[in-house]
Design an enzyme around this catalytic site. Structure first.
Site, short mmCIF file in Angstrom:
data_model
loop_
_atom_site.label_atom_id
_atom_site.label_comp_id
_atom_site.label_asym_id
_atom_site.label_seq_id
_atom_site.Cartn_x
_atom_site.Cartn_y
_atom_site.Cartn_z
N LEU A 124 0.88 -1.17 0.00
CA LEU A 124 0.00 0.00 0.00
C LEU A 124 0.91 1.22 0.00
O LEU A 124 1.93 1.22 0.70
CB LEU A 124 -0.90 0.02 1.24
N ASP A 125 0.57 2.24 -0.78
CA ASP A 125 1.45 3.41 -0.81
C ASP A 125 1.41 4.17 0.52
O ASP A 125 0.61 3.86 1.41
CB ASP A 125 1.13 4.32 -2.00
N LEU A 126 2.27 5.15 0.66
CA LEU A 126 2.49 5.83 1.93
C LEU A 126 1.20 6.31 2.59
O LEU A 126 0.99 6.10 3.79
CB LEU A 126 3.45 7.01 1.73
#
Length: 262
Positions: A124-126
């Site tokens: 999952l991105d930041l």
């Protein structure tokens, strides 16, 4: 006249045959121990030809080495090797999905036990929040992550620009042109204006964000709420827990039965 070599006693013959068979625990006992039901239920699974050991269909009475043998039910590995762990984490925004970070930021692995060493299944991105699966079971992880198994990932996306029109929802459902190709058809609904529920089975980088941006509604908040049969609305941000036996069996069944887009 040649002396005949006397035939070994029957008990010696039986002992020799037993020594030539795979050693270890009985397969049905191993299956029962990881939650596939009673011994009788597990014997039925074996009798039906649904269980393989190292690629070969198992028979009743088969013994296995849980440390080294690959045991599969309906084509999916069941994770019986000692030391395997399975965590589900509710990833908060601002935490990165890598094993380490050169900028000393918090990673998802900082939020779960440090031993044994584990890795996340996908990323999952930041700023994306929500469910993340973490394990040291490489066989099962590869099956969950690989698009060929079509494991659904469900997201709630809060988007800019207010209510999304029916035409743009249809675009998301049919496939959106991105710089790395057209997305596969998605399940999309709008529970309330500007809030989208999007279910995909692909794994393109930042896919949901790019899909929404492509139709003119950039994402302002994104939460993953489900991975295949796994969901947990009660898990607080930053909290983790181990999978239940039922959840692990459901995930094994999911990767065994889902084969690409449906």
């Amino acid at each position: 006249m040649t002396d005949r070599v006397p035939e070994p006693p029957l008990w010696e013959q039986m002992a020799q045959r037993s020594a030539e068979l795979p050693q270890g625990e009985r397969l049905q006992k191993v299956l029962a121990a990881v939650g596939f039901g009673s011994r009788r239920t597990c014997e039925d699974l074996i009798s039906q030809g649904r269980v393989t050991v190292n690629g070969e269909v198992a028979i009743l009475g088969r013994r296995v080495d849980a440390e080294n043998d690959l045991i599969e039910v309906d084509g999916a590995p069941i994770g019986v090797k000692p030391g395997l762990v399975y965590y589900v984490l509710n990833k908060p925004a601002g935490v990165i999905t890598t094993s380490s970070d050169t900028h000393d930021r918090t990673t998802v692995l900082d939020l779960v036990p440090s031993e044994p060493r584990v890795f996340s299944i996908g990323r999952l991105d930041l700023e994306t929040e929500g469910l993340l699966l973490i394990t040291n079971d490489g066989e099962l992880a590869n099956r969950i992550a690989h698009p060929s198994h079509g494991v659904d990932k469900e997201y709630l996306a809060e988007v800019d620009g207010g209510e999304v029109s029916a035409g743009k929802l249809r675009q998301l459902r049919d496939g959106v042109e991105l710089d790395d190709g057209v997305t596969a058809p998605a399940k999309v609904s709008q529970p309330s204006p500007g809030i989208l529920k999007i279910t995909i089975h692909e794994g393109k980088n930042r896919q949901v964000r790019r899909m929404c941006e492509a139709i003119g509604h950039p994402v302002t908040r994104l939460v993953r709420t489900r991975i295949g049969p796994m969901q947990d609305r009660s898990l607080e941000p930053g909290a983790w827990r181990t999978w239940t036996i039922d959840e692990r069996n459901a995930m094994v069944e999911a990767v065994a039965t889902t084969k690409g887009p449906r």
